[in-house]
Design a protein around this motif. Structure first.
Motif, PDB file in Angstrom:
ATOM      1  N   GLY A  47      11.291  -7.746   4.631  1.00 41.88           N
ATOM      2  CA  GLY A  47      11.578  -7.075   5.891  1.00 41.88           C
ATOM      3  C   GLY A  47      13.033  -6.743   6.116  1.00 41.88           C
ATOM      4  N   ALA A  48      13.871  -6.915   5.095  1.00 41.28           N
ATOM      5  CA  ALA A  48      15.293  -6.583   5.238  1.00 41.28           C
ATOM      6  C   ALA A  48      15.524  -5.080   5.176  1.00 41.28           C
ATOM      7  CB  ALA A  48      16.101  -7.278   4.138  1.00 41.28           C
ATOM      8  N   LEU A  49      14.565  -4.325   4.638  1.00 37.21           N
ATOM      9  CA  LEU A  49      14.625  -2.867   4.587  1.00 37.21           C
ATOM     10  C   LEU A  49      13.300  -2.303   5.085  1.00 37.21           C
ATOM     11  CD1 LEU A  49      16.177  -2.269   1.031  1.00 37.21           C
ATOM     12  CD2 LEU A  49      17.362  -1.996   3.222  1.00 37.21           C
ATOM     13  N   GLU A  50      13.351  -1.066   5.559  1.00 34.23           N
ATOM     14  CA  GLU A  50      12.146  -0.355   5.971  1.00 34.23           C
ATOM     15  C   GLU A  50      11.786   0.680   4.912  1.00 34.23           C
ATOM     16  OE1 GLU A  50      10.062  -0.639   8.570  1.00 34.23           O
ATOM     17  OE2 GLU A  50      11.130  -2.456   9.200  1.00 34.23           O
ATOM     18  N   PRO A  51      10.524   0.768   4.509  1.00 32.53           N
ATOM     19  CA  PRO A  51      10.139   1.761   3.496  1.00 32.53           C
ATOM     20  C   PRO A  51      10.132   3.171   4.066  1.00 32.53           C
ATOM     21  CG  PRO A  51       8.190   0.655   4.330  1.00 32.53           C
ATOM     22  CD  PRO A  51       9.368  -0.038   4.954  1.00 32.53           C
ATOM     23  N   GLU A  52      10.294   4.150   3.191  1.00 33.72           N
ATOM     24  CA  GLU A  52      10.164   5.537   3.619  1.00 33.72           C
ATOM     25  C   GLU A  52       8.727   5.827   4.021  1.00 33.72           C
ATOM     26  OE1 GLU A  52      11.578   7.946   0.430  1.00 33.72           O
ATOM     27  OE2 GLU A  52      13.694   7.589   0.889  1.00 33.72           O
ATOM     28  N   GLN A  62       0.831  -1.199   0.000  1.00 33.30           N
ATOM     29  CA  GLN A  62       0.000   0.000   0.000  1.00 33.30           C
ATOM     30  C   GLN A  62       0.866   1.250   0.000  1.00 33.30           C
ATOM     31  OE1 GLN A  62      -2.641  -0.279   3.389  1.00 33.30           O
ATOM     32  NE2 GLN A  62      -4.107  -1.566   2.306  1.00 33.30           N
ATOM     33  N   ASN A  63       0.783   2.007  -1.077  1.00 35.01           N
ATOM     34  CA  ASN A  63       1.448   3.315  -1.183  1.00 35.01           C
ATOM     35  C   ASN A  63       2.919   3.251  -0.734  1.00 35.01           C
ATOM     36  OD1 ASN A  63      -1.054   4.470  -1.949  1.00 35.01           O
ATOM     37  ND2 ASN A  63      -1.633   4.627   0.202  1.00 35.01           N
ATOM     38  N   LEU A  64       3.614   2.238  -1.221  1.00 31.44           N
ATOM     39  CA  LEU A  64       4.989   1.992  -0.804  1.00 31.44           C
ATOM     40  C   LEU A  64       5.948   2.916  -1.557  1.00 31.44           C
ATOM     41  CD1 LEU A  64       6.059  -0.131   1.226  1.00 31.44           C
ATOM     42  CD2 LEU A  64       6.739  -1.521  -0.730  1.00 31.44           C
ATOM     43  N   SER A  65       6.799   3.626  -0.800  1.00 28.29           N
ATOM     44  CA  SER A  65       7.781   4.542  -1.401  1.00 28.29           C
ATOM     45  C   SER A  65       9.150   4.270  -0.806  1.00 28.29           C
ATOM     46  CB  SER A  65       7.387   6.002  -1.148  1.00 28.29           C
ATOM     47  OG  SER A  65       6.136   6.293  -1.735  1.00 28.29           O
ATOM     48  N   MET A  66      10.185   4.400  -1.667  1.00 26.46           N
ATOM     49  CA  MET A  66      11.543   4.110  -1.210  1.00 26.46           C
ATOM     50  C   MET A  66      12.567   4.848  -2.064  1.00 26.46           C
ATOM     51  SD  MET A  66      13.059   2.476   1.168  1.00 26.46           S
ATOM     52  CE  MET A  66      14.680   1.879   1.652  1.00 26.46           C
ATOM     53  N   GLY A  67      13.644   5.274  -1.436  1.00 32.73           N
ATOM     54  CA  GLY A  67      14.747   5.915  -2.136  1.00 32.73           C
ATOM     55  C   GLY A  67      16.002   5.844  -1.292  1.00 32.73           C
ATOM     56  N   PHE A  68      17.126   6.200  -1.884  1.00 32.72           N
ATOM     57  CA  PHE A  68      18.415   6.198  -1.194  1.00 32.72           C
ATOM     58  C   PHE A  68      19.171   7.476  -1.528  1.00 32.72           C
ATOM     59  CE2 PHE A  68      17.571   1.611  -1.775  1.00 32.72           C
ATOM     60  CZ  PHE A  68      17.632   1.202  -0.450  1.00 32.72           C
ATOM     61  N   GLU A  69      19.748   8.110  -0.498  1.00 28.59           N
ATOM     62  CA  GLU A  69      20.633   9.268  -0.682  1.00 28.59           C
ATOM     63  C   GLU A  69      20.000  10.308  -1.611  1.00 28.59           C
ATOM     64  OE1 GLU A  69      24.332   7.716  -2.043  1.00 28.59           O
ATOM     65  OE2 GLU A  69      24.837   6.789  -0.106  1.00 28.59           O
ATOM     66  N   ASN A  70      18.801  10.732  -1.236  1.00 33.52           N
ATOM     67  CA  ASN A  70      18.084  11.780  -1.963  1.00 33.52           C
ATOM     68  C   ASN A  70      17.685  11.390  -3.388  1.00 33.52           C
ATOM     69  OD1 ASN A  70      18.323  13.609   0.234  1.00 33.52           O
ATOM     70  ND2 ASN A  70      20.409  14.103  -0.423  1.00 33.52           N
ATOM     71  N   THR A  88      15.117  -5.304  -6.816  1.00 30.13           N
ATOM     72  CA  THR A  88      15.628  -6.054  -5.670  1.00 30.13           C
ATOM     73  C   THR A  88      15.280  -5.344  -4.368  1.00 30.13           C
ATOM     74  OG1 THR A  88      17.437  -7.063  -6.939  1.00 30.13           O
ATOM     75  CG2 THR A  88      17.722  -6.923  -4.562  1.00 30.13           C
ATOM     76  N   THR A  89      15.328  -4.024  -4.370  1.00 31.98           N
ATOM     77  CA  THR A  89      14.944  -3.264  -3.178  1.00 31.98           C
ATOM     78  C   THR A  89      13.506  -3.573  -2.790  1.00 31.98           C
ATOM     79  OG1 THR A  89      16.493  -1.467  -3.663  1.00 31.98           O
ATOM     80  CG2 THR A  89      14.625  -0.939  -2.242  1.00 31.98           C
ATOM     81  N   LEU A  90      12.626  -3.680  -3.769  1.00 31.88           N
ATOM     82  CA  LEU A  90      11.227  -3.994  -3.490  1.00 31.88           C
ATOM     83  C   LEU A  90      11.098  -5.366  -2.830  1.00 31.88           C
ATOM     84  CD1 LEU A  90       8.311  -3.050  -3.717  1.00 31.88           C
ATOM     85  CD2 LEU A  90       8.222  -4.054  -5.993  1.00 31.88           C
ATOM     86  N   LEU A  91      11.844  -6.353  -3.309  1.00 32.11           N
ATOM     87  CA  LEU A  91      11.804  -7.677  -2.685  1.00 32.11           C
ATOM     88  C   LEU A  91      12.320  -7.619  -1.257  1.00 32.11           C
ATOM     89  CD1 LEU A  91      12.963 -10.227  -5.427  1.00 32.11           C
ATOM     90  CD2 LEU A  91      10.695  -9.286  -4.974  1.00 32.11           C
ATOM     91  N   ARG A  92      13.371  -6.851  -1.022  1.00 33.76           N
ATOM     92  CA  ARG A  92      13.934  -6.739   0.326  1.00 33.76           C
ATOM     93  C   ARG A  92      12.987  -6.006   1.274  1.00 33.76           C
ATOM     94  NH1 ARG A  92      19.803  -4.809   0.805  1.00 33.76           N
ATOM     95  NH2 ARG A  92      19.659  -6.070   2.708  1.00 33.76           N
ATOM     96  N   LEU A  93      12.199  -5.098   0.744  1.00 31.86           N
ATOM     97  CA  LEU A  93      11.168  -4.456   1.558  1.00 31.86           C
ATOM     98  C   LEU A  93      10.095  -5.470   1.958  1.00 31.86           C
ATOM     99  CD1 LEU A  93      10.738  -1.091  -0.390  1.00 31.86           C
ATOM    100  CD2 LEU A  93      11.544  -1.306   1.970  1.00 31.86           C
ATOM    101  N   ILE A  94       9.712  -6.323   1.016  1.00 40.12           N
ATOM    102  CA  ILE A  94       8.678  -7.321   1.289  1.00 40.12           C
ATOM    103  C   ILE A  94       9.130  -8.303   2.360  1.00 40.12           C
ATOM    104  CG2 ILE A  94       7.377  -9.250   0.305  1.00 40.12           C
ATOM    105  CD1 ILE A  94       7.413  -7.690  -2.374  1.00 40.12           C
TER     106      ILE A  94
END
Length: 316
Positions: free
Chosen positions: A51-56, A7-15, A43-49
């Motif tokens: 739980g290895a990363l936290e979404p913004e 749901q409304n997933l957003s992610m980025g790195f270093e601006n 790959t970032t999306l899979l890692r978010l799913i």
């Protein structure tokens, strides 16, 4: 209820934003091909799913009790050592069934105890019945055969089943880890380039396995044929947004081309209308009368509305 909901997933790195407001629902039996240019965030999306990363921002929602299995493209788990290295390929593959093996051993112990009794102990008989029911319910009668079938399917010859894990190449170890994941019973499989170390025969086996898999699968692959054979839907990450298409890679690209053509035609028609109305505005202003300026202002508002609603296709 879907196995996975984004749901409304957003992610980025270093601006640098990778993607924003990603929404996706995945049901059991679906196989989602996740495609996009290198670096777009697959790959970032899979890692978010997993739980290895936290979404913004946004949420990753898994069905209650759903287990997720993740096969990364670049395996980052620690190298196996000690006793694990001395296990055979077959023994290492069976590790995923450790609870069933424990039940099997407990059943054997109860059976041995009952054999030594002239009159069977009622408590032991109940214990045996309970263990047998749990063993059968957990597919205990088939797990060894399924393990052997997986090894053969992924390209491990019968003679290789007895090799020590330490004797395997890096590619063979990756194949074995993939096989263990496939047998894990996870309700959601996340596969990042699963065909990297597979030959054509093994790829064919994996295609069949995934088509029959009762859970859900999200997979990343550069092999378009593989995606065509396995995917029921295609999710494309592009320009920071996720677009969903029916079918595998080729079907998705056809739909995308048709969609882009529709957008292009609509864009050209809108631009033609904008130019026409702007011509009227210029003409009215040249006339210079009060009523002409009123008409020009009204037409300018029309142009502003048209421009606000304008959708620029990627090809424009």
């Amino acid at each position: 209820m879907p196995i996975l909901t984004l749901q409304n997933l957003s992610m980025g790195f270093e601006n640098r934003a990778l993607f924003a407001d990603v929404n996706l629902m995945v049901d059991a039996g679906e196989r989602i091909a996740l495609i996009g240019a290198n670096g777009c965030g697959k790959t970032t999306l899979l890692r978010l799913i997993v739980g290895a990363l936290e979404p913004e921002s946004g949420s990753v929602i898994l069905a209650h009790g759903a287990r997720v299995g993740y096969a990364a493209q670049m395996e980052d788990e620690a190298p196996e050592e000690g006793a694990a290295l001395r296990k055979t390929v077959y023994e290492a593959a069976l590790e995923v069934f450790a609870p069933l093996i424990a039940l099997e051993e407990a059943l054997e112990q109860v059976h041995t105890a009952l054999q030594g009794q002239e009159k069977p102990d009622e408590a032991l008989l109940r214990r045996q019945s309970e263990l047998q029911e749990r063993f059968v319910r957990g597919d205990g009668l088939t797990f060894r055969g399924r393990t052997r079938s997986m090894l053969l399917g992924l390209g491990f010859a019968e003679a290789e089943h007895g090799l020590p894990f330490s004797a395997l190449s890096g590619g063979q170890q990756a194949k074995l880890r993939l096989g263990r994941l496939l047998l894990s019973g996870a309700q959601l499989l996340l596969l990042d380039e699963p065909t990297n170390h597979l030959d054509l025969r093994a790829m064919g086996w994996l295609e069949g396995f995934l088509r029959d898999y009762p859970g859900a699968v999200i997979l990343i692959s550069h092999d378009r044929w593989f995606l065509d054979q396995t995917a029921t839907r295609t999710a494309q990450l592009q320009h920071g947004r996720l677009t969903l298409w029916k079918g595998g890679y080729s079907a998705a690209m056809r739909q995308r081309e048709e969609h882009e053509e529709q957008l292009r035609r609509a864009y050209e028609n809108q631009m033609a209308e904008i130019r026409r109305v702007e011509g009227i505005i210029a003409q009215q202003r040249r006339f210079g009368q009060k009523r002409n300026f009123i008409t020009a202002e009204s037409k300018q508002k029309q142009v502003d509305r048209l421009k606000a609603a304008l959708v620029t296709p990627d090809s424009a």
